[in-house]
Enzyme design. Structure first.
Site, mmCIF file in Angstrom:
data_model
loop_
_atom_site.group_PDB
_atom_site.id
_atom_site.type_symbol
_atom_site.label_atom_id
_atom_site.label_comp_id
_atom_site.label_asym_id
_atom_site.label_seq_id
_atom_site.Cartn_x
_atom_site.Cartn_y
_atom_site.Cartn_z
ATOM 1 C CG PHE A 153 -2.070 1.369 1.236
ATOM 2 C CD1 PHE A 153 -3.178 1.306 0.416
ATOM 3 C CD2 PHE A 153 -1.354 2.352 2.062
ATOM 4 C CE1 PHE A 153 -3.883 2.489 0.288
ATOM 5 C CE2 PHE A 153 -2.389 3.441 2.005
ATOM 6 C CZ PHE A 153 -3.377 3.317 1.241
ATOM 7 C CG ASP A 238 5.343 3.850 1.793
ATOM 8 O OD1 ASP A 238 5.355 4.463 2.922
ATOM 9 O OD2 ASP A 238 4.418 3.599 1.043
ATOM 10 C CE LYS A 267 -1.004 5.415 7.792
ATOM 11 N NZ LYS A 267 -0.723 5.064 6.499
HETATM 12 C C1 LIG Z 1 -1.049 5.285 5.188
HETATM 13 C C2 LIG Z 1 -0.151 5.191 4.284
HETATM 14 C C3 LIG Z 1 0.148 5.827 3.156
HETATM 15 C C4 LIG Z 1 -0.645 6.787 2.628
HETATM 16 O O1 LIG Z 1 -0.662 7.813 3.500
HETATM 17 P P1 LIG Z 1 -1.874 9.022 3.566
HETATM 18 O O2 LIG Z 1 -1.407 10.196 4.627
HETATM 19 O O3 LIG Z 1 -3.237 8.268 3.820
HETATM 20 O O4 LIG Z 1 -1.738 9.399 1.911
HETATM 21 C C5 LIG Z 1 1.061 5.010 2.130
HETATM 22 N N1 LIG Z 1 1.937 4.194 2.538
HETATM 23 C C6 LIG Z 1 1.836 3.593 3.526
HETATM 24 C C7 LIG Z 1 2.667 2.530 3.894
HETATM 25 C C8 LIG Z 1 1.067 3.924 4.526
HETATM 26 O O5 LIG Z 1 0.865 2.969 5.734
#
Ligand SMILES: *Cc1c(COP(=O)(O)O)cnc(C)c1O
Length: 412
Positions: A153, A238, A267
């Protein structure tokens, strides 16, 4: 206490808000249906607890999806945000502001490698920045495709979505203009097969969060680093969910002893204020030329001040150590719960998933809420536990004590 706090303390939350039921109905009528109607209306928080519109208290074991690192109402965050919003709330990228400079320097110091930072407002935007760096790297070196992981994701905007390996949220918005090839997560041989000298970049999470807190096998990231070095593909990590102490290190890749070429954060960094960051290490930090990228709100002084307060507090209060000790204790205690619905626990630090023997995660989430605990059904068979980094052993124990009853209710 200000007047609002006094009113809330005096009479629960009803004085400032409509009942939870009516707010949920109004939410349903006023908002697009993409979230459905969430099950709870928190109206205030303190430490690891939140209270709903009906005055009920919950132990927050999800922290707004691994965001509220310091819990709720932490004095350091309140002070930093209040002071900055009163001093200078916004400058745009037409001007330099001090908090953004301090934050970029602070992040580079924690990362212990030379690099350059871009500040954004969310996770998906941090990944858009990383993707544009990778596209430019690919164009300059004749590389035409990208590799990412199945079930990974990376966000909901179109660039990040094109890297997201979850067909249910991706496919209906394609086809995408990028050639992205997906490999099974954790399989170093599959990665080696997929990454050639035509590959511009490999995008991976150090542990897959939305897939259900799935850590990689040992050695996977050392192999990924080696594969990218051998082919010249950029390794983009990421760390939007995994960083800022969540796993017991500042950054999850520090468990693996590697440095990526590009790193994305969001986050937990702002402790609840919206912020994202993309860090390019070495030459990846100077791929963009003037004018190549931008954001009006990126580097916002209030969000930057919040992030600095989060980083300072984690350091000053020894929260990485708290994450390791309370996380290990919680994982061991959940694992020791003997219940037919519970298969095992996975994850590290304060980032765990209770894996169930059936697809009962939604029922466990609902029963936990009824019992006064907020957890998240991250997958049909996995319940995510990602509390504030300030959670105490006693608070974690209180959840473990309630867990058998929650599981039994969820099985009924
Ligand atoms: C939450 C998340 C995203 C997206 O972040 P948003 O602030 O919701 O756009 C991307 N990559 C990972 C691994 C995430 O947990």
């Amino acid at each position: 206490m200000n007047g609002l706090d006094e009113a809330v303390a005096a009479s629960g939350s009803d004085v400032i808000s409509a009942s939870a039921g009516s707010l949920r109905e109004r939410f349903e009528a006023a908002f697009m249906p993409n979230y459905g109607v969430p099950p709870l209306v928190p109206v205030r928080g303190e430490g690891c607890h939140v209270w709903d519109a009906d005055g009920r208290r919950y132990l927050d074991l999800i922290a707004g999806i691994a965001v509220s690192s310091l819990g709720h109402g932490h004095p350091a965050l309140v002070e930093a945000v209040s002071r900055q919003v009163a001093t200078l709330a916004h400058t745009s990228n037409l001007f330099v502001n001090e908090p953004e400079v301090l934050l970029a320097e602070r992040l580079l110091g924690l990362l212990k490698a030379p690099g350059r930072v871009f500040l954004a407002n969310s996770g998906t935007e941090a990944n858009e920045c990383a993707l544009k760096l990778a596209i430019k790297h690919g164009t300059a070196t004749g590389r035409t495709y990208f590799v990412a992981a199945e079930n990974g994701f990376h966000g909901r905007t179109l660039g990040a979505l094109s890297l997201t390996g979850k067909p249910s949220i991706r496919d209906q918005f394609g086809p995408f203009p990028l050639d992205v090839r997906f490999v099974p997560y954790g399989d170093a041989d599959a990665l080696r097969q997929a990454v050639t000298e035509d590959c511009a970049a490999v995008f991976l999470e150090p542990t897959q969060g939305e897939a259900g807190v799935v850590p990689p096998p040992a050695g996977y990231f050392a192999a990924a680093r080696e594969i990218c070095d051998a082919t010249g593909a950029l390794l983009v990590l990421d760390e939007i969910q995994s960083a800022i102490g969540r796993t017991g290190h500042w950054f999850a890749h520090q468990h693996d002893g590697i440095t990526p070429d590009v790193l994305t954060l969001a986050k937990g960094l702002g402790g609840g204020m919206p912020i994202g960051a993309c860090v390019g290490f070495g030459e990846s930090g100077t791929i963009f030329a003037k004018g190549d990228h931008g954001s009006t709100f990126g580097g916002n002084p209030v969000s930057s001040a919040a992030a600095l307060a989060v980083l300072d507090t984690i350091e000053r209060d020894g929260l990485l150590e708290n994450v390791r000790t309370v996380g290990a204790r919680l994982a061991a205690a959940v694992d020791a719960v003997d219940h037919p619905l519970l298969a095992r626990v996975r994850g590290r630090g304060l980032w765990l998933a209770a894996v169930l023997t059936t697809d009962a995660a939604a029922a466990v989430q609902a029963e936990a809420q009824r019992a006064g605990f907020l957890v998240n059904a991250v997958q049909p068979d996995a319940v995510r536990i990602a509390p504030p980094l300030v959670i105490t052993a006693e608070q974690a124990d209180s959840f473990v004590a309630a867990l058998p009853g929650i599981l039994t209710e969820a099985s009924a």
